[in-house]
Motif scaffolding. Structure first.
Motif, PDB file in Angstrom:
ATOM      1  N   THR A  46       0.841  -1.201   0.000  1.00  0.00           N
ATOM      2  CA  THR A  46       0.000   0.000   0.000  1.00  0.00           C
ATOM      3  C   THR A  46       0.875   1.249   0.000  1.00  0.00           C
ATOM      4  OG1 THR A  46      -1.498  -1.267   1.378  1.00  0.00           O
ATOM      5  CG2 THR A  46      -1.980   1.079   1.120  1.00  0.00           C
ATOM      6  N   LEU A  47       1.898   1.198   0.864  1.00  0.00           N
ATOM      7  CA  LEU A  47       2.811   2.345   0.951  1.00  0.00           C
ATOM      8  C   LEU A  47       3.504   2.583  -0.388  1.00  0.00           C
ATOM      9  CD1 LEU A  47       3.937   4.340   3.093  1.00  0.00           C
ATOM     10  CD2 LEU A  47       5.902   2.811   3.291  1.00  0.00           C
ATOM     11  N   ALA A  48       3.972   1.471  -0.990  1.00  0.00           N
ATOM     12  CA  ALA A  48       4.669   1.601  -2.274  1.00  0.00           C
ATOM     13  C   ALA A  48       3.727   2.183  -3.324  1.00  0.00           C
ATOM     14  CB  ALA A  48       5.182   0.244  -2.712  1.00  0.00           C
ATOM     15  N   THR A  49       2.471   1.676  -3.340  1.00  0.00           N
ATOM     16  CA  THR A  49       1.494   2.162  -4.308  1.00  0.00           C
ATOM     17  C   THR A  49       1.238   3.657  -4.109  1.00  0.00           C
ATOM     18  OG1 THR A  49       0.480  -0.008  -4.082  1.00  0.00           O
ATOM     19  CG2 THR A  49      -0.756   1.660  -5.309  1.00  0.00           C
ATOM     20  N   GLY A  50       1.026   4.007  -2.822  1.00  0.00           N
ATOM     21  CA  GLY A  50       0.751   5.423  -2.504  1.00  0.00           C
ATOM     22  C   GLY A  50       1.884   6.315  -2.953  1.00  0.00           C
ATOM     23  N   THR A  51       3.099   5.915  -2.624  1.00  0.00           N
ATOM     24  CA  THR A  51       4.266   6.713  -2.995  1.00  0.00           C
ATOM     25  C   THR A  51       4.354   6.835  -4.519  1.00  0.00           C
ATOM     26  OG1 THR A  51       5.329   5.599  -1.128  1.00  0.00           O
ATOM     27  CG2 THR A  51       6.719   7.009  -2.484  1.00  0.00           C
ATOM     28  N   GLY A  52       4.108   5.696  -5.176  1.00  0.00           N
ATOM     29  CA  GLY A  52       4.180   5.669  -6.649  1.00  0.00           C
ATOM     30  C   GLY A  52       3.179   6.650  -7.255  1.00  0.00           C
ATOM     31  N   VAL A  53       1.949   6.585  -6.730  1.00  0.00           N
ATOM     32  CA  VAL A  53       0.900   7.470  -7.243  1.00  0.00           C
ATOM     33  C   VAL A  53       1.306   8.918  -7.035  1.00  0.00           C
ATOM     34  CG1 VAL A  53      -1.479   8.216  -6.896  1.00  0.00           C
ATOM     35  CG2 VAL A  53      -0.925   5.771  -7.001  1.00  0.00           C
ATOM     36  N   ALA A  54       1.843   9.202  -5.805  1.00  0.00           N
ATOM     37  CA  ALA A  54       2.239  10.574  -5.481  1.00  0.00           C
ATOM     38  C   ALA A  54       3.330  11.064  -6.429  1.00  0.00           C
ATOM     39  CB  ALA A  54       2.723  10.636  -4.033  1.00  0.00           C
ATOM     40  N   ILE A  55       4.334  10.228  -6.641  1.00  0.00           N
ATOM     41  CA  ILE A  55       5.442  10.633  -7.519  1.00  0.00           C
ATOM     42  C   ILE A  55       4.937  10.823  -8.949  1.00  0.00           C
ATOM     43  CG2 ILE A  55       7.625   9.841  -8.557  1.00  0.00           C
ATOM     44  CD1 ILE A  55       8.242   8.467  -5.901  1.00  0.00           C
ATOM     45  N   ASP A  56       4.037   9.901  -9.325  1.00  0.00           N
ATOM     46  CA  ASP A  56       3.517   9.942 -10.688  1.00  0.00           C
ATOM     47  C   ASP A  56       2.795  11.266 -10.967  1.00  0.00           C
ATOM     48  OD1 ASP A  56       3.535   8.411 -12.989  1.00  0.00           O
ATOM     49  OD2 ASP A  56       1.376   8.004 -12.788  1.00  0.00           O
ATOM     50  N   ILE A  91       3.691  14.116  -9.766  1.00  0.00           N
ATOM     51  CA  ILE A  91       4.681  15.180  -9.930  1.00  0.00           C
ATOM     52  C   ILE A  91       5.476  15.008 -11.227  1.00  0.00           C
ATOM     53  CG2 ILE A  91       6.664  16.342  -8.882  1.00  0.00           C
ATOM     54  CD1 ILE A  91       5.582  15.043  -6.189  1.00  0.00           C
ATOM     55  N   MET A  92       5.987  13.788 -11.408  1.00  0.00           N
ATOM     56  CA  MET A  92       6.777  13.568 -12.629  1.00  0.00           C
ATOM     57  C   MET A  92       6.550  12.150 -13.112  1.00  0.00           C
ATOM     58  SD  MET A  92      10.439  13.260 -10.809  1.00  0.00           S
ATOM     59  CE  MET A  92      10.604  12.578  -9.212  1.00  0.00           C
ATOM     60  N   HIS A  93       6.947  11.907 -14.332  1.00  0.00           N
ATOM     61  CA  HIS A  93       6.768  10.565 -14.860  1.00  0.00           C
ATOM     62  C   HIS A  93       8.034   9.741 -14.610  1.00  0.00           C
ATOM     63  CE1 HIS A  93       5.334   7.303 -17.230  1.00  0.00           C
ATOM     64  NE2 HIS A  93       6.466   7.327 -17.949  1.00  0.00           N
TER      65      HIS A  93
END
Lengths: 915, 228
Positions: A422-432, A434-436
């Motif tokens: 969940t944490l990884a997904t959340g972080t991924g979504v957040a980064i996504d 901001i940038m690709h």
């Protein structure tokens, strides 16, 4: 091999002779072997017994089941039959063989029928063959009977042939060790005939099974087995004979077998097949289980499975070995080389794929199967594959995986994996947002690794699956669906999946290893602490308590430790401390001590005891017995190891403590001897000096008197007189001392006027030592004391004599005064005083100030006699030093006067008190 | 003959008290010492002819006194000792004391020992060429032992033992001295050799070997050759 044969040419094989020597003193076992019930084993046994009895052999029937057959019962006539023992069993009374009666009776031969019989719980051994083993150990010859289907190694064969599973089995070693096997044979058709005539006993409830059993085909097969077994034995005996008599022959097959087993059900079959193979080849065989060095063995179920297999192998006559290593093939080959093995037996599951890869130990699934690997790397070895079917393998697989994938474990793994993903997904979504980020899958890899490291392989797998789903759902177009649009994304997902599985596997392996290492280190540390604690103990008791608390702490079981006391065992320490042992427990403990083997729960001796008892063996024999209370859960391998280590160390510590206690006692005895020597030499000196003076003076006077001046003659005569009185004082002292020590001193209980006695003693002293100043100070209000005036006078004289000797030339003071209800008398000198260390020892016998060789003046008896006398009068005496101005010694006596009458003129002992 | 001077070393005043008049009456000049240190000083300054030494002294062990004396003096030393200190007695003899008297003792015994020790003074290692004991004659020049003129055949070992005892005639010779002189230093403890050879010697020279009068046993210490 050929070389060996040549070097030992014409010489008896030492091993063969040793085996023969080992049998000395033991009773001989004769087994009457039959193919099936009803062939006439008991009959044959009894007929033979009657012949021997007629020859006057001391032969006793321990137990024979006639099963109501009249011809057999008739044979019992005229033979000694031991009464049976009545044993309660599940509310019924059973009649059983009375082992102790047989041991007490000590016949030359005892007949105990039905070797395969199981005893009810209340008996000492669960199996009759163990009873018989004890009889043989006691040097009694035993005859017994056995049907071939009860033989352990034939268990599965018999079940295959007859469809009947035999529950009561006898280990093959029993038959193998038998000194004589007599085959009682009857053709099957005849047996069936007898059955029809009702001459064969059958239990009623087994009617149908028996019908199936007594078929011509079955009986013929069993008969073949029995004949074969007997023939094998005859062959063995022939070989033994050849070896012992150094007759060359084509005897030695020279074969040795290694049998590889694991924690699966196929292994049991492997062991049975191997045992038959081994007995056919006449080859010794070793059963080996390889454990991974970097991993806790197999989980509890696995350990128990392996132990079961080992026990089976031992009963079938095989040796067992546990080997630790990482490369299974290498370890097996190493052992094979070391043991000069020629054959390897291994299970080969018939299934393919996963099940196959898990069947032997744990290996990466991509490597070849163990039998294949062995075959490719072993050279010059015969490899036997024992095939199993799918079910057996599946059972084994579930055994292996169960502990890892238990429900609790799964939940725990999920609890770690889900938040991480969940944490990884959340972080991924957040980064996504901001940038690709082109390779966002790395984030998930991080989550997988995290799960692997913190919660192991299961968590890693869950994390991999969740990650793949989330990755697909959130980051692979089309977004928020599980479908994948671009083909290269599919490829990326597959690669991610593979990488994650492998990385997770490795990471979890590392985590498991760390955990294992931690557990081992903890165990090691605890053992180390224990050994340090033991090293610090001096007394056996302390070592025993340390051991009990250590065992309780590391095993979490109740333990009891017994040590020999006199002829019996006594509880030395236990947890809980109020543990009590019943008769069965104590008997098992004694067994463990006497036979130096395990006894009690889980063993072949008195298994209905609550405890499993193990002997504590030290280099100087068994120093105690340790009982561990057994629960339904068996101790695992680690606990077993810890227990063995603790017991070994404890045994050594107790042994050491016993030795050191013995040496302390020895030292004390030596010290006592030295003291006695010093004493004797001091007494002899004290007696001899006056004697030498007297003898010397008398002989001088007689031989040279006429050449001496009158003064010299007078002086010699005077010295004779003085020395005579010195000796008589010494002898009187010795006699007084003897009376005190013998307890025959009776102080009189008269009323004593202290002032009177003091004056008399002072006068007497002045007469002996005219030059000395003795000052007295006696209070005028002194009451009478109860006591013995003669003894008190003697004490005062001894004290004054001491004061003269040790007081230098200073005046001596004698005081007597009243102190509340007591009367105090003190004698004070102004000499050097007594060193503080010695102040308590001055009243000891033969203590004297001066040189240690006893050459101080005086006898060393004065003060101890004084104490003896004063205490006999009910008073007390003590010494004070320094007494006055850092000098001198004061001896103070105190007498109670509570019951004394007031002193009146004309009352008892009031005469002549000076003013 | 000038009076021989005897130093009596004993810390028991009673012993000194009777020894002084007794030895004076026997014709000796007596000086006294109560400690080991005094004794050593007295030997150095007063030049006595013989020392009577008690082994138990307050300041030092009597054996140490002997060892110190033997460092610079050959003065005869007669030891006063008690029976229960046998090992000390032997050690003292091995250290160089000449003889011993057991307490309690008669004055006659002591004066006999004194005479014997004084006789050997200065010629300790040269025995007279002819010794007579009872009816036995030992002629060391002709290497002849005879009884009433009848020659007795001795083995070399027996002869060695006899002459060794003869050199210390009248005085005790310890087992160790006999063993080391006759068999060498390695055999100092082999008492059974000595017993056997003394037994054989007695068979040949004693009138009644079961009750020896020439080679006397000093129990636990050694042997003594009694000469006329």
């Amino acid at each position: 091999m050929a070389d060996d044969d040549r070097t030992t040419q014409r010489r008896p094989d030492p091993d063969a002779l040793l085996a023969l020597a080992g049998k000395d003193g033991r009773g001989k076992l004769t087994v009457f072997l039959g193919a099936a019930p009803g062939v006439g084993k008991t009959y044959a046994m009894l007929a033979r017994a009657r012949r021997l009895r007629a020859d006057g052999v001391d032969l006793v029937i321990g137990l024979v089941e006639t099963h109501g057959r009249s011809e057999t019962a008739a044979l019992l006539d005229g033979l000694d039959v031991l009464p049976r023992m009545r044993v309660p069993h599940r509310g019924r009374m059973l009649e059983e063989f009375d082992l102790d009666a047989a041991l007490a009776r000590r016949p030359h031969i005892v007949i105990v029928d039905e070797l395969a019989h199981s005893n009810p719980e209340a008996c000492r051994h669960p199996k009759r063959y163990q009873d018989i083993e004890e009889l043989l150990g006691a040097g009694i010859h035993v005859w017994t009977a056995l049907n071939i289907q009860h033989l352990e190694s034939l268990g599965d064969l018999v079940a295959d042939i007859t469809g009947v599973i035999v529950r009561e089995r006898v280990p093959d070693v029993v038959l193998k060790r038998a000194d004589e096997v007599l085959l009682v044979d009857l053709p099957p058709s005849e047996l069936i005939e007898r059955l029809k005539e009702g001459k064969v006993y059958l239990p009623e409830n087994a009617g149908r099974a028996a019908d199936r059993f007594f078929r011509l085909g079955n009986l013929t097969a069993l008969r073949e087995l029995a004949l074969r077994r007997t023939a094998d034995r005859v062959d063995d005996q022939m070989v033994d004979y050849l070896k012992q008599n150094a007759i060359e022959g084509p005897w030695a097959s020279g074969e040795r077998m290694i049998v590889c087993v694991g924690a699966d059900t196929l292994s049991e079959k492997v062991v049975r097949v191997a045992s038959r193979l081994a007995s056919g080849l006449n080859a010794p065989w070793i059963v080996v289980s390889v454990e991974r060095a970097d991993r806790e063995a197999e989980g509890r179920a696995g350990i128990e499975q392996i132990e079961r297999i080992f026990r089976l192998a031992e009963q079938l006559g095989g040796e067992t070995r546990r080997v630790i290593g990482t490369d299974f093939v290498e370890e097996i080959l190493k052992l094979a080389r070391r043991e000069h093995a020629t054959q390897i037996v291994i299970g080969a599951p018939r299934g393919k794929g996963w099940g196959r890869s898990w069947s032997k130990g744990e290996r990466p699934f991509w490597s070849q199967s163990l039998p294949d690997a062995l075959a490719s790397r072993a050279s010059g070895l015969g490899i036997h594959l024992v095939t199993g079917d799918r079910e057996e393998v599946r059972a084994s697989k579930s055994i292996r995986r169960l502990p890892v994938l238990s429900r609790a474990g799964l939940i725990q793994a999920a609890l770690v994996a889900v938040p991480l993903v969940t944490l990884a997904t959340g972080t991924g979504v957040a980064i996504d947002r901001i940038m690709h980020l082109p390779n966002i899958s790395l984030l998930f890899l991080l989550a997988v690794l995290g799960a692997a490291v913190t919660a192991g392989y299961a968590a890693a797998l869950i994390a991999v699956i969740l990650s793949a789903l989330c990755y697909n759902f959130f980051f692979i177009a089309p977004f928020y669906t599980f479908t994948i649009a671009a083909p290269h994304e599919v490829f990326a997902l597959i690669v991610f999946f593979a990488v994650a599985v492998i990385a997770g596997g490795f990471a979890s392996r590392i985590q498991e290893q760390a955990e294992t290492a931690r557990v081992r280190a903890t165990a090691l540390q605890s053992l180390y602490d224990f050994s340090r604690r033991l090293a610090g103990t001096e007394k056996a008791e302390d070592a025993i308590w340390a051991a009990v608390s250590q065992m309780q702490a590391s095993l979490r079981r109740n333990v009891v430790l017994l040590t020999p006391e006199g002829a019996d065992l006594k509880i030395a320490a236990a947890w809980p401390p109020d543990t009590e042992l019943d008769v069965t427990d104590m008997t098992a403990a004694r067994w463990a001590q006497d036979k130096q083997e395990k006894a009690g729960h889980g063993t072949g001796t008195l298994p209905n005891s609550r405890f499993e008892f193990r002997p504590l063996s030290s280099p100087h024999g068994v120093v105690g017995v340790c009982g561990v209370e057994q629960t339904t859960e068996r101790l695992d391998v680690n606990a077993e190891r810890a227990l063995a280590a603790i017991l070994d160390q404890t045994a050594l510590a107790i042994d050491r403590a016993r030795l050191s206690e013995a040496s302390v006692a020895q030292a004390a005895r030596l010290e006592g001897e030295r003291y006695r020597d010093a004493l004797l030499s001091s007494i002899s000196h004290d007696l001899r000096t006056p004697l030498a003076t007297i003898t010397g003076s008398v002989t001088s006077l007689r031989q040279l008197g006429d050449r001496m001046s009158p003064e010299s003659r007078d002086d010699l005569l005077q010295s004779i007189e003085e020395e005579g009185s010195r000796m008589s004082r010494f002898v009187a002292n010795l006699l007084d001392m003897t009376r005190i020590e013998a307890g025959t001193l009776k102080a009189k209980r008269d009323w004593v006027d202290v002032a009177d006695v003091v004056q008399t003693a002072v006068e007497r002293t002045r007469k002996y030592f005219p030059g000395r100043i003795i000052e007295t100070g006696i209070a005028s209000d002194l009451p009478l004391i109860e006591g013995d005036s003669v003894l008190l006078g003697q004490v005062l004289f001894n004290l004054l004599d001491n004061a003269v000797k040790y007081g230098g030339d200073e005046p001596i003071n004698v005081y007597a005064r009243r102190d509340d209800q007591d009367v105090l008398i003190s004698v004070t000198d102004l000499g050097k005083g007594i060193p503080p260390d010695d102040i308590d020892r001055v009243f000891e016998k033969f203590y004297r100030r001066g040189k240690p060789d006893g050459r101080a003046p005086g006898t060393g008896l004065g003060l101890s006699i004084a104490r003896g006398f004063i205490e006999a009068m009910g008073g007390r005496i003590h010494a004070e030093s320094p007494a006055v101005k850092k000098r001198g010694t004061r001896i103070v006596m105190r007498f109670a006067t509570t019951t004394a009458p007031t002193r009146t003129p004309g009352g008892p002992s009031t005469s002549g008190r000076p003013a | 003959m000038t009076q021989a001077r005897i130093l009596v070393v004993d810390d028991e005043p009673q012993i000194q008290r009777f020894l002084k008049p007794a030895l004076s009456a026997a014709g000796y000049d007596v000086i006294e010492a109560a400690t080991g240190a005094e004794a050593l000083k007295a030997v150095a300054t007063a030049a006595p002819d013989l020392v009577i030494l008690d082994l138990g002294l307050p300041d030092m062990d009597g054996k140490d006194v002997i060892a110190s004396l033997r460092g610079w003096s050959t003065i005869p030393i007669v030891i006063l000792s008690a029976r229960d200190r046998e090992s000390e007695k032997i050690a003292a003899l091995d250290l160089g004391a000449d003889d011993y008297v057991e307490k309690p003792f008669g004055i006659g015994e002591l004066t006999a020992r004194i005479r014997s020790a004084l006789r050997h003074r200065g010629k300790a290692e040269t025995a007279p060429t002819v010794m007579v004991a009872d009816d036995l004659t030992i002629d060391t020049v002709r290497r002849l032992v005879s009884r009433n003129g009848e020659p007795i055949r001795l083995t070399p070992k027996e002869y060695d033992l006899l002459t060794l005892l003869g050199r210390h005639a009248g005085r005790v010779v310890t087992h160790k001295t006999l063993l080391t002189s006759a068999w060498g230093p390695a055999h100092g403890e082999d008492l059974h050799y000595l017993r056997v050879f003394i037994g054989q010697l007695r068979q040949k020279i004693e009138r009644d070997p079961t009750r020896p009068t020439i080679v006397r046993t000093e129990p636990g210490v050694g042997y003594r050759l009694v000469v006329d």
